[in-house]
Motif scaffolding. Structure first.
Motif, PDB file in Angstrom:
ATOM      1  N   GLN A  67      -2.822 -10.922  -4.526  1.00  0.00           N
ATOM      2  CA  GLN A  67      -2.366  -9.539  -4.718  1.00  0.00           C
ATOM      3  C   GLN A  67      -1.893  -9.320  -6.159  1.00  0.00           C
ATOM      4  O   GLN A  67      -2.203  -8.294  -6.774  1.00  0.00           O
TER       5      GLN A  67
ATOM      6  N   VAL B 228      -4.855  -9.016  -8.536  1.00  0.00           N
ATOM      7  CA  VAL B 228      -5.475  -7.682  -8.467  1.00  0.00           C
ATOM      8  C   VAL B 228      -4.672  -6.706  -9.324  1.00  0.00           C
ATOM      9  O   VAL B 228      -5.240  -5.903 -10.079  1.00  0.00           O
TER      10      VAL B 228
ATOM     11  N   ASP C  92      -5.324  -7.508 -13.125  1.00  0.00           N
ATOM     12  CA  ASP C  92      -6.635  -6.989 -13.530  1.00  0.00           C
ATOM     13  C   ASP C  92      -6.620  -5.467 -13.592  1.00  0.00           C
ATOM     14  O   ASP C  92      -7.207  -4.861 -14.496  1.00  0.00           O
ATOM     15  N   GLY C  93      -5.962  -4.843 -12.627  1.00  0.00           N
ATOM     16  CA  GLY C  93      -5.915  -3.383 -12.575  1.00  0.00           C
ATOM     17  C   GLY C  93      -5.177  -2.783 -13.751  1.00  0.00           C
ATOM     18  O   GLY C  93      -5.626  -1.797 -14.341  1.00  0.00           O
TER      19      GLY C  93
ATOM     20  N   ARG D 176      -5.878   5.506 -18.904  1.00  0.00           N
ATOM     21  CA  ARG D 176      -4.688   6.325 -18.649  1.00  0.00           C
ATOM     22  C   ARG D 176      -3.429   5.605 -19.142  1.00  0.00           C
ATOM     23  O   ARG D 176      -2.540   5.262 -18.337  1.00  0.00           O
TER      24      ARG D 176
ATOM     25  N   ALA E  64       3.869   0.673 -13.306  1.00  0.00           N
ATOM     26  CA  ALA E  64       3.478   1.024 -11.925  1.00  0.00           C
ATOM     27  C   ALA E  64       3.213  -0.252 -11.131  1.00  0.00           C
ATOM     28  O   ALA E  64       3.654  -0.392  -9.982  1.00  0.00           O
TER      29      ALA E  64
ATOM     30  N   ARG F 194       6.352  -2.216 -10.128  1.00  0.00           N
ATOM     31  CA  ARG F 194       7.037  -1.706  -8.932  1.00  0.00           C
ATOM     32  C   ARG F 194       6.397  -2.276  -7.671  1.00  0.00           C
ATOM     33  O   ARG F 194       7.080  -2.621  -6.701  1.00  0.00           O
ATOM     34  N   LEU F 195       5.058  -2.374  -7.668  1.00  0.00           N
ATOM     35  CA  LEU F 195       4.376  -2.963  -6.506  1.00  0.00           C
ATOM     36  C   LEU F 195       4.679  -4.462  -6.387  1.00  0.00           C
ATOM     37  O   LEU F 195       4.840  -4.982  -5.281  1.00  0.00           O
TER      38      LEU F 195
ATOM     39  N   LYS G 164     -11.142   9.369 -13.357  1.00  0.00           N
ATOM     40  CA  LYS G 164      -9.848   8.796 -12.944  1.00  0.00           C
ATOM     41  C   LYS G 164      -8.847   9.900 -12.620  1.00  0.00           C
ATOM     42  O   LYS G 164      -8.068   9.778 -11.676  1.00  0.00           O
TER      43      LYS G 164
ATOM     44  N   HIS H 122      -7.019  10.539  -9.120  1.00  0.00           N
ATOM     45  CA  HIS H 122      -5.557  10.670  -9.081  1.00  0.00           C
ATOM     46  C   HIS H 122      -5.161  11.908  -8.278  1.00  0.00           C
ATOM     47  O   HIS H 122      -4.299  11.836  -7.397  1.00  0.00           O
TER      48      HIS H 122
ATOM     49  N   GLY I 248       3.543   9.183  -9.187  1.00  0.00           N
ATOM     50  CA  GLY I 248       3.807   7.780  -9.506  1.00  0.00           C
ATOM     51  C   GLY I 248       3.125   6.845  -8.521  1.00  0.00           C
ATOM     52  O   GLY I 248       2.574   5.799  -8.904  1.00  0.00           O
ATOM     53  N   ALA I 249       3.151   7.222  -7.244  1.00  0.00           N
ATOM     54  CA  ALA I 249       2.488   6.386  -6.227  1.00  0.00           C
ATOM     55  C   ALA I 249       0.976   6.396  -6.428  1.00  0.00           C
ATOM     56  O   ALA I 249       0.304   5.371  -6.224  1.00  0.00           O
TER      57      ALA I 249
ATOM     58  N   ASP J 158      -0.511   6.657  -9.294  1.00  0.00           N
ATOM     59  CA  ASP J 158      -0.749   5.725 -10.410  1.00  0.00           C
ATOM     60  C   ASP J 158      -0.853   4.294  -9.877  1.00  0.00           C
ATOM     61  O   ASP J 158      -1.727   3.531 -10.298  1.00  0.00           O
ATOM     62  N   GLN J 159       0.042   3.949  -8.968  1.00  0.00           N
ATOM     63  CA  GLN J 159       0.031   2.588  -8.412  1.00  0.00           C
ATOM     64  C   GLN J 159      -1.260   2.324  -7.639  1.00  0.00           C
ATOM     65  O   GLN J 159      -1.857   1.259  -7.751  1.00  0.00           O
TER      66      GLN J 159
ATOM     67  N   LEU K 177      -4.138   3.776  -8.109  1.00  0.00           N
ATOM     68  CA  LEU K 177      -5.267   3.683  -9.050  1.00  0.00           C
ATOM     69  C   LEU K 177      -5.329   2.306  -9.713  1.00  0.00           C
ATOM     70  O   LEU K 177      -6.416   1.777  -9.943  1.00  0.00           O
ATOM     71  N   VAL K 178      -4.170   1.738 -10.022  1.00  0.00           N
ATOM     72  CA  VAL K 178      -4.152   0.379 -10.579  1.00  0.00           C
ATOM     73  C   VAL K 178      -4.761  -0.590  -9.567  1.00  0.00           C
ATOM     74  O   VAL K 178      -5.557  -1.472  -9.923  1.00  0.00           O
ATOM     75  N   LEU K 179      -4.413  -0.412  -8.302  1.00  0.00           N
ATOM     76  CA  LEU K 179      -4.976  -1.280  -7.257  1.00  0.00           C
ATOM     77  C   LEU K 179      -6.494  -1.123  -7.161  1.00  0.00           C
ATOM     78  O   LEU K 179      -7.233  -2.106  -7.066  1.00  0.00           O
TER      79      LEU K 179
ATOM     80  N   ASP L 179      -8.663  -0.029  -9.460  1.00  0.00           N
ATOM     81  CA  ASP L 179      -9.303  -0.642 -10.636  1.00  0.00           C
ATOM     82  C   ASP L 179      -9.264  -2.164 -10.532  1.00  0.00           C
ATOM     83  O   ASP L 179     -10.239  -2.841 -10.885  1.00  0.00           O
ATOM     84  N   GLY L 180      -8.143  -2.685 -10.068  1.00  0.00           N
ATOM     85  CA  GLY L 180      -8.002  -4.138  -9.969  1.00  0.00           C
ATOM     86  C   GLY L 180      -8.965  -4.746  -8.966  1.00  0.00           C
ATOM     87  O   GLY L 180      -9.579  -5.782  -9.222  1.00  0.00           O
ATOM     88  N   VAL L 181      -9.129  -4.110  -7.824  1.00  0.00           N
ATOM     89  CA  VAL L 181     -10.065  -4.605  -6.799  1.00  0.00           C
ATOM     90  C   VAL L 181     -11.472  -4.698  -7.374  1.00  0.00           C
ATOM     91  O   VAL L 181     -12.156  -5.717  -7.223  1.00  0.00           O
TER      92      VAL L 181
ATOM     93  N   VAL M 217     -12.540  -4.973 -10.365  1.00  0.00           N
ATOM     94  CA  VAL M 217     -12.708  -6.024 -11.375  1.00  0.00           C
ATOM     95  C   VAL M 217     -12.612  -7.404 -10.725  1.00  0.00           C
ATOM     96  O   VAL M 217     -13.452  -8.270 -10.949  1.00  0.00           O
ATOM     97  N   HIS M 218     -11.579  -7.577  -9.931  1.00  0.00           N
ATOM     98  CA  HIS M 218     -11.302  -8.923  -9.421  1.00  0.00           C
ATOM     99  C   HIS M 218     -12.408  -9.429  -8.494  1.00  0.00           C
ATOM    100  O   HIS M 218     -12.683 -10.625  -8.442  1.00  0.00           O
TER     101      HIS M 218
ATOM    102  N   LEU N 259      -0.908  -4.257  -0.201  1.00  0.00           N
ATOM    103  CA  LEU N 259       0.053  -3.659  -1.137  1.00  0.00           C
ATOM    104  C   LEU N 259       0.142  -2.147  -0.949  1.00  0.00           C
ATOM    105  O   LEU N 259       1.224  -1.561  -1.044  1.00  0.00           O
TER     106      LEU N 259
END
Lengths: 189, 189
Positions: free
Chosen positions: A149, A152, A155-156, A164, A172, A175-176, B124, B128, B145-146, B148-149, B151-153, B155-157, B159-160, B176
């Motif tokens: 986790q 991820v 990387d994200g 952004r 962000a 916080r997770l 993106k 959002h 804010g949530a 944003d979190q 979107l990071v997840l 993007d991370g998925v 890539v990873h 998460l």
């Protein structure tokens, strides 16, 4: 006599610099020119551009940067894990930030046999082990899954910050990461 | 008479297909050949390869896929948000998966004025807004804010999964996302 590094080091420095700024498709001639090295040296030391790109990834210094951020955070595993995201906030808000060099290489090289892919995998597995060690010390019931986790999230952050930056994806993600750690808070706390 | 699409559509289909498989640095000639279109058409319709690459991103169909996954999940905003990660699990475990086309374009094009970058940003921001809408309906106290979190997840998925598919990053990210939603569980539940 000068302390100028030899051709091998100059090639690695030029490759790390140019592939980061321009992408792995940067021309061999540009690397040779920046390194001030003859083409012959490239083949002698790395067997060609593919070998140089892979070795430049292997010696990027990125894992050391995470380790150093953890070291500065002290001994508490929770602090050490969150320090990775503070380091990411610093990295992604620098004007020279151009994304993660491992992700860029992974995406830009469609040939699965390119030697860079093995270096990307080795890098991610190394980061996974680093995080698992901390999660074990933290007392997380599923250190390997939690490290997945966190990877991820890392990387994200490095991707999302390109498009952004004002969303401060590292904050962000931090916080997770805190939620993840709090949800598995050790009984002793 | 056949139903064969016109040159413009054939160029877009070929560009979407080839840039996904080979990267945005794929040659113009390969795109023209796959589309079976004369070079003149490329310039008439898109002004050149850069314009074609940007338009191929704008019409990728990716946002529609997320919307469709949400629609299938029903009306509950929590289910609809988690459905995005189920869709990501399906996407990233396909044998044809080659990463996120937006991230690939963003990383492969060092020139910040390339028109593809505006399409990546628009994509993106659209995602959002889509997530903010659901988070507002969910009753999250900080929908932007949530989102944003999340979107990071996402993007991370994407890539990873390229480097560590066996870690099933979409499932890791879904856990998460659940933590994020549970931490802000509306009072009514």
């Amino acid at each position: 006599m000068t302390d100028r590094p030899g051709p091998r080091e100059r090639l690695l420095t030029a490759a790390r610099d140019l592939t980061y700024r321009e992408g792995v498709h940067v021309g061999v001639d540009a690397i040779l020119k920046e390194a001030d090295v003859a083409r012959r040296s490239l083949y002698q030391h790395f067997g060609g551009k593919d070998g140089l790109v892979a070795e430049a990834l292997r010696t990027s210094g990125v894992p050391e940067r995470y380790r150093e951020a953890m070291r500065r955070a002290g001994d508490n595993p929770r602090d050490r894990i969150l320090a990775v995201f503070d380091e990411l906030e610093a990295v992604t808000t620098r004007p020279t930030f151009r994304g993660c060099r491992y992700t860029s290489a992974e995406l830009a090289l469609p040939d699965p046999t390119h030697p860079a892919h093995a270096e990307v995998r080795a890098y991610k597995e190394g980061l996974h082990r680093l995080l698992v060690d901390e999660l074990v010390r933290y007392g997380h019931p599923d250190p390997a899954g939690a490290a997945d986790q966190l990877l991820v999230l890392i990387d994200g952050v490095l991707v999302h910050a390109l498009t952004r930056p004002d969303a401060h994806p590292a904050r962000a993600a931090r916080r997770l990461a805190k939620l993840l750690l709090d949800a598995a808070r050790p009984a002793a706390e």
